[in-house]
Design a protein around this motif. Sequence first.
Motif, PDB file in Angstrom:
ATOM      1  N   LEU A 155     -10.845  12.245   6.119  1.00  0.00           N
ATOM      2  CA  LEU A 155      -9.495  12.764   6.145  1.00  0.00           C
ATOM      3  C   LEU A 155      -9.039  13.305   4.803  1.00  0.00           C
ATOM      4  CD1 LEU A 155      -6.731  10.795   7.823  1.00  0.00           C
ATOM      5  CD2 LEU A 155      -6.703  10.804   5.387  1.00  0.00           C
ATOM      6  N   ALA A 156      -9.678  12.797   3.708  1.00  0.00           N
ATOM      7  CA  ALA A 156      -9.188  13.177   2.400  1.00  0.00           C
ATOM      8  C   ALA A 156      -9.254  14.685   2.215  1.00  0.00           C
ATOM      9  CB  ALA A 156     -10.026  12.485   1.325  1.00  0.00           C
ATOM     10  N   GLY A 192       0.815  -1.210   0.000  1.00  0.00           N
ATOM     11  CA  GLY A 192       0.000   0.000   0.000  1.00  0.00           C
ATOM     12  C   GLY A 192       0.849   1.260   0.000  1.00  0.00           C
ATOM     13  N   LEU A 193       1.977   1.233   0.716  1.00  0.00           N
ATOM     14  CA  LEU A 193       2.887   2.380   0.727  1.00  0.00           C
ATOM     15  C   LEU A 193       3.355   2.662  -0.693  1.00  0.00           C
ATOM     16  CD1 LEU A 193       4.263   4.286   2.735  1.00  0.00           C
ATOM     17  CD2 LEU A 193       6.217   2.750   2.736  1.00  0.00           C
ATOM     18  N   GLU A 207      -4.687   4.731   0.061  1.00  0.00           N
ATOM     19  CA  GLU A 207      -5.493   5.951   0.192  1.00  0.00           C
ATOM     20  C   GLU A 207      -5.035   6.784   1.386  1.00  0.00           C
ATOM     21  OE1 GLU A 207      -6.559   6.373  -2.730  1.00  0.00           O
ATOM     22  OE2 GLU A 207      -8.304   7.384  -1.900  1.00  0.00           O
ATOM     23  N   ILE A 208      -4.727   6.101   2.492  1.00  0.00           N
ATOM     24  CA  ILE A 208      -4.311   6.813   3.703  1.00  0.00           C
ATOM     25  C   ILE A 208      -2.981   7.515   3.463  1.00  0.00           C
ATOM     26  CG2 ILE A 208      -3.602   6.486   6.083  1.00  0.00           C
ATOM     27  CD1 ILE A 208      -5.571   4.119   6.191  1.00  0.00           C
ATOM     28  N   VAL A 209      -2.044   6.794   2.814  1.00  0.00           N
ATOM     29  CA  VAL A 209      -0.718   7.363   2.563  1.00  0.00           C
ATOM     30  C   VAL A 209      -0.832   8.559   1.626  1.00  0.00           C
ATOM     31  CG1 VAL A 209       1.470   6.901   1.398  1.00  0.00           C
ATOM     32  CG2 VAL A 209       0.555   5.262   3.027  1.00  0.00           C
ATOM     33  N   ARG A 210      -1.642   8.396   0.572  1.00  0.00           N
ATOM     34  CA  ARG A 210      -1.813   9.510  -0.363  1.00  0.00           C
ATOM     35  C   ARG A 210      -2.345  10.745   0.349  1.00  0.00           C
ATOM     36  NH1 ARG A 210      -5.828  11.931  -2.213  1.00  0.00           N
ATOM     37  NH2 ARG A 210      -7.305  10.399  -1.429  1.00  0.00           N
ATOM     38  N   ILE A 216      -0.180  12.125  10.406  1.00  0.00           N
ATOM     39  CA  ILE A 216      -1.563  12.137   9.933  1.00  0.00           C
ATOM     40  C   ILE A 216      -2.010  10.717   9.619  1.00  0.00           C
ATOM     41  CG2 ILE A 216      -3.091  13.108   8.169  1.00  0.00           C
ATOM     42  CD1 ILE A 216      -0.661  15.145   7.784  1.00  0.00           C
ATOM     43  N   ILE A 217      -1.026   9.888   9.222  1.00  0.00           N
ATOM     44  CA  ILE A 217      -1.354   8.553   8.738  1.00  0.00           C
ATOM     45  C   ILE A 217      -1.720   7.594   9.874  1.00  0.00           C
ATOM     46  CG2 ILE A 217      -0.270   6.507   7.725  1.00  0.00           C
ATOM     47  CD1 ILE A 217       1.204   8.392   5.833  1.00  0.00           C
ATOM     48  N   ILE A 218      -1.062   7.723  11.030  1.00  0.00           N
ATOM     49  CA  ILE A 218      -1.200   6.694  12.073  1.00  0.00           C
ATOM     50  C   ILE A 218      -2.644   6.429  12.519  1.00  0.00           C
ATOM     51  CG2 ILE A 218      -0.537   6.013  14.416  1.00  0.00           C
ATOM     52  CD1 ILE A 218       1.688   5.655  12.487  1.00  0.00           C
ATOM     53  N   PRO A 219      -3.446   7.469  12.879  1.00  0.00           N
ATOM     54  CA  PRO A 219      -4.794   7.126  13.369  1.00  0.00           C
ATOM     55  C   PRO A 219      -5.651   6.331  12.382  1.00  0.00           C
ATOM     56  CG  PRO A 219      -4.233   9.365  13.948  1.00  0.00           C
ATOM     57  CD  PRO A 219      -3.163   8.896  13.018  1.00  0.00           C
TER      58      PRO A 219
END
Lengths: 382, 364
Positions: B9-10, A96-97, A268-271, A307-310
């Motif tokens: 979050l987006a 995913g990364l 999606e989270i990483v982006r 921002i990504i962790i939660p």
Amino acid sequence: MAFLHDMRFRAYFYQIVAIGFVALVGWTMFATASGNLAKQNIATGFDFLTRPAGFVITESAIAFEATDTVGRAILVGIANTVKVSLLAAIFGTVLGLGVGIARLSHNPLLARLALVYVELLRNVPLLLYLFLWYSLIILILPPVKQAFHLLPGVYLSNSGLVVPAALVESGGLALVACLVGGAAAALVIRITSTRHRVATGRSNHGGLIALAALVVPVLLLWLANGVVVNWDFPTAGKFRLTGGLHVRPEFVALLFGLALSVSANVAEIVRAGIQAVDKGQWEASAALGLSRGKAMRLVVLPQALRIIIPPLTNTYLTVFKNSSLAIAIGYPDLVMVSNTVMNQTGQAIETIAIFMGVYLALSIAISLLMNWYNAHVALKER
Amino acid sequence: MADVQMLVLAPPQPAPTAQRFGKLSAYFGTPGNTIISMLSIAGMFFIAKLAFGWLVIDAVFSGAGEACKAASGACWPFVVQKLRYMVFGFYPYEEQWRPLLALLLLFSVCGVSMVPRFWSRNLLLVWIVVILPVLYILMAGGVFGLTPVATTSWGGLPLSFMLSFVGLTLALPLGIVLALARASNLPAIRVLAVGFIEIVRGVPLISILFMATVMLPLFMPDGVTIDKLVRAQVAIILFASAYIAEIVRGGLQDVPAGQVEAGKSLGLHYWQVMRKIVLPQALKKVIPPMVGLFIGFFQDTTLVTIVGLVDFLDTVRAAIRDPEWQGIAVLEGYLVAAAVYFTFSALMGAYSRFLERYFRTTHA
């Protein structure tokens, strides 16, 4: 009747009504259930856990025989659930990364392809994918009799992949000690070298030394013949392969499906996390002469991590709970083992209570771990 | 299960690649970029060729199972012959216009409900009091001269949509109440709400479905049996309400405390403050993540096949296992199902992105 308009009285009144209602429902259900169970001659309680299980589990992360207890069977289910979700989380995060970074690529083709990948995975139910992967494995690969003989001792068929198993004859303890000790030494070296570099501004070879500390002890042990390994080669019988390590199609299909679904969410989270980092950070890195890759690795990603962790925590909790879909394709996870136990013993209430309790406890554990990590990477205000 | 966080979050996306699409340098600017482009093009070409070969060139367009068995491509006769079963399941053949009508009605009402101009306090009420009963009567029959159809013969796409739409519609009020309870000043009520929400969110949906199908009958007095479909539906409602409560809580926290204080100083009591001041502001903010949640739940309804309900995925699997087509049309069946789920999820996703734009640009 003034007390009716007293806010304090009303507060107590509402709370007592709420608690009373819940207690009443709970008590009614308990009473009916115990009445029904008594009528069906089902004993309540957890005694059944110590009885022999009497069924086999096709795949177990810890040793299990049909003569072992029901409690141990449930333990096997827990171990299998943890195994598959942990592996899926690791593979999915790495994949995913990559996909998340590809989505932000300056190359429009790559960015679009990554988008298609994410959309295809997120808009189709996971269960459908699990069925699809599982049937593809079963359909495409030949039956055991005509198994592909890929390498000496490696067979691939529609009942899975069989590889030689390594049985550690002696020196297993020494091996574990070397691994743990090496890892600890590597960690200490890395931390000190980073601290030194930050203090002096001079780069050192801390990373390389740490790697050496990790690898060298194990290598030395190996060279000194400290570990004796017996290889258990599978042999092709008439109908099945015996011996060796058996990777079953159920496990592969589940791991594949879960890892892909994690990867789409992580992408999606990483982006979103990278896009949320201020553009000035990129420009500042470029002004310092960092390449785009280095700027990403050293400047942008560490900030995006906050921002990504939660949401990442949420994804891990999700994959852990989604591993329960294993029952649909026959991988013996906690839910499937519990289901078998329920059918065999009739102790539905206790069994469901156990597996819900386990899921709850592990969910809370994952949350706590990730919250700790989140606090660790959070912005330290000075 | 449903992953809600992402939509919350987006951040605003400035369409990173759209403007550059015309320039050749974006594809072949640097050696690295050129390699990436070449590899991407080769990959796309390879997949396109494979797909075209399978779907068209090697495919079978007429005949029965034997013709498909001989060919290596897609088996279109399977899709044509089995489509009606896949969509409607075991619903009586000559009555299948009813689920079809119900589906069309559902789609059109949904389409209307999706337009922001029609959002109002009464929309949810109309859904619960008018739409759902009409759909139920269409499906179940028994009145107005419609033949009764037992819920055990309901199946396919109507069942999938029903489980998710009815689930979400009825979970919404429950979720709002739970969110209010969680934000309440009364400790006992807060603890009960937190306990319910966290327990439900901590366990997989399948465990709650198991509870509803295996465990619940034990809790019923003698002679009382609840329809299996209803039990699964209640499980989905309870499950969804916990997730909705968490989303609504986020919306409630976004409403400034001054709004509550202003309401109280006007002499309104708690329910008036919530109904007239706080909830309208909070709910508007949580519509986009709620759509995201809906996509997740629409996909999660496939889990009911594990407890033995005949949803769309289950009818597709039954069609694949039909003796006449056994082992021939596995990929075809799953791809049809995937296409259906993809279409609806992607449409909802597009709607969710539209809403985000809408809320950014209007001060509605």
